[in-house]
Design an enzyme around this catalytic site. Structure first.
Site, PDB file in Angstrom:
ATOM      1  N   SER A 219     -41.598  -2.021   6.555  1.00 32.82           N
ATOM      2  CA  SER A 219     -41.565  -1.654   5.132  1.00 32.82           C
ATOM      3  C   SER A 219     -40.120  -1.652   4.632  1.00 32.82           C
ATOM      4  CB  SER A 219     -42.262  -0.311   4.931  1.00 32.82           C
ATOM      5  OG  SER A 219     -42.447  -0.033   3.561  1.00 32.82           O
TER       6      SER A 219
ATOM      7  N   HIS B 209     -47.684  -0.415  -0.813  1.00 34.99           N
ATOM      8  CA  HIS B 209     -48.191  -1.703  -0.319  1.00 34.99           C
ATOM      9  C   HIS B 209     -49.618  -1.991  -0.802  1.00 34.99           C
ATOM     10  CE1 HIS B 209     -44.561  -2.130   1.978  1.00 34.99           C
ATOM     11  NE2 HIS B 209     -44.747  -0.926   2.479  1.00 34.99           N
TER      12      HIS B 209
END
Length: 314
Positions: free
Chosen positions: A86, A189
């Protein structure tokens, strides 16, 4: 080949910058990064409590700063492949030379603010689904109207979306699995982050980048990215795309990586690797006290010439 991994949001801990500030010029560097981001990273990394650094707008630049302070102390040219989870992809992109450290931290701050703003627009969250058959887990997550936002391997998939849908998943979990809510601000996300992605996309063409100097794996599909501009594009799109850490780990296995070092705040990714890649030695670089051990670990796993792993392959 040695792999250097960078953790993502959730790995931060109070006081995590303090030991690194004892290194020469580290305090001056963090002051400069604070000026670039508009955040007091010295305060946030030393005396701020867990609640203050849980804020997405704060956690992301703080994590990237910690990782890059540590990476600067490692022997140059020793790393063959790097990847980040991430927001850790920004750290990895800087390690690979795609971004300068200053751009990586500034982009993390901008990304964090944009994602925090997107979180405020809807009542969303994330839950870890632990255990169960991966296909059945994904099917159940999607049946609840949720997104499998992080596929971490090692029996861990993170569901993200509306909180009522997460409650439904918890009430009726997949067979053989348990659901654990995560303390995050929203559904990272997923399409809920589209406003943040649009905000970042507006800046993308102005971000200076270089082609990577080593293999740089992408969260999108676990493949190596060979062009700096392509990596910037992926960093923008990653905000609404699932993190396929399972595929990144699969690629590490295919590359016959001989050792894995995790940058601070270390622990999460070596923990996943312990289960997914148990035969590969691991080292968690948590503080400057670990630097001598990290240098020795690198010496024991000397780099070899990188293989040609092109985009779209794993």
């Amino acid at each position: 080949m040695l792999a250097l991994l960078a953790p993502g949001q959730g790995a931060q801990t109070p006081g995590m910058l303090e030991p690194w500030l004892q290194l020469p010029a580290a305090t001056a560097r963090v002051r400069w990064l604070s000026a670039l981001t508009g955040l007091d990273l010295l305060h946030l990394g030393t005396v701020a409590d867990a609640e203050e650094i849980r804020d997405t707008a704060v956690a992301q630049p703080l994590i990237v700063t910690a990782g890059l302070l540590a990476a600067a102390e490692l022997p140059p040219g020793a790393i063959g492949v790097t990847a980040g989870h991430s927001v850790g992809e920004l750290t990895a992109a800087a390690v690979a030379g795609v971004l300068t450290p200053e751009i990586a931290v500034a982009l993390a701050a901008f990304r964090g603010r944009a994602m925090a703003a997107a979180c405020a627009e809807a009542d969303t969250g994330m839950s870890a689904v632990l255990g169960g058959d991966p296909t059945e887990v994904v099917d159940r997550i999607e049946a609840c109207g949720l997104t499998p936002a992080n596929r971490n391997g090692a029996g861990q998939i993170v569901a993200a979306g509306a909180k009522d849908a997460l409650a439904q998943l918890a009430a009726e979990p997949p067979a053989g699995a348990r659901v654990r809510p995560l303390s995050v601000a929203g559904a990272f996300h997923t399409e809920y982050m589209a406003p943040a992605q649009e905000t970042l996309a507006a800046l993308a063409d102005g971000i200076t980048s270089q082609d990577p100097s080593m293999l740089l794996l992408s969260n999108l599909d676990g493949s190596a990215v060979s062009a700096g501009r392509e990596m910037v594009k992926r960093l923008v799109n990653q905000i609404t795309s699932s993190v396929r850490w399972d595929l990144c780990q699969s690629t590490l296995g295919e590359l016959n990586v001989t050792g894995i070092i995790e940058l601070p705040p270390a622990g999460t990714l070596v923990g996943l690797a312990k289960r997914e890649l148990p035969d590969i030695p691991r080292f968690a670089l948590k503080s400057p006290d670990d630097l001598a051990g990290a240098v020795q670990f690198i010496a024991d796993h000397a780099p070899v010439p990188a293989t040609n792993l092109s985009e779209g392959t794993r």
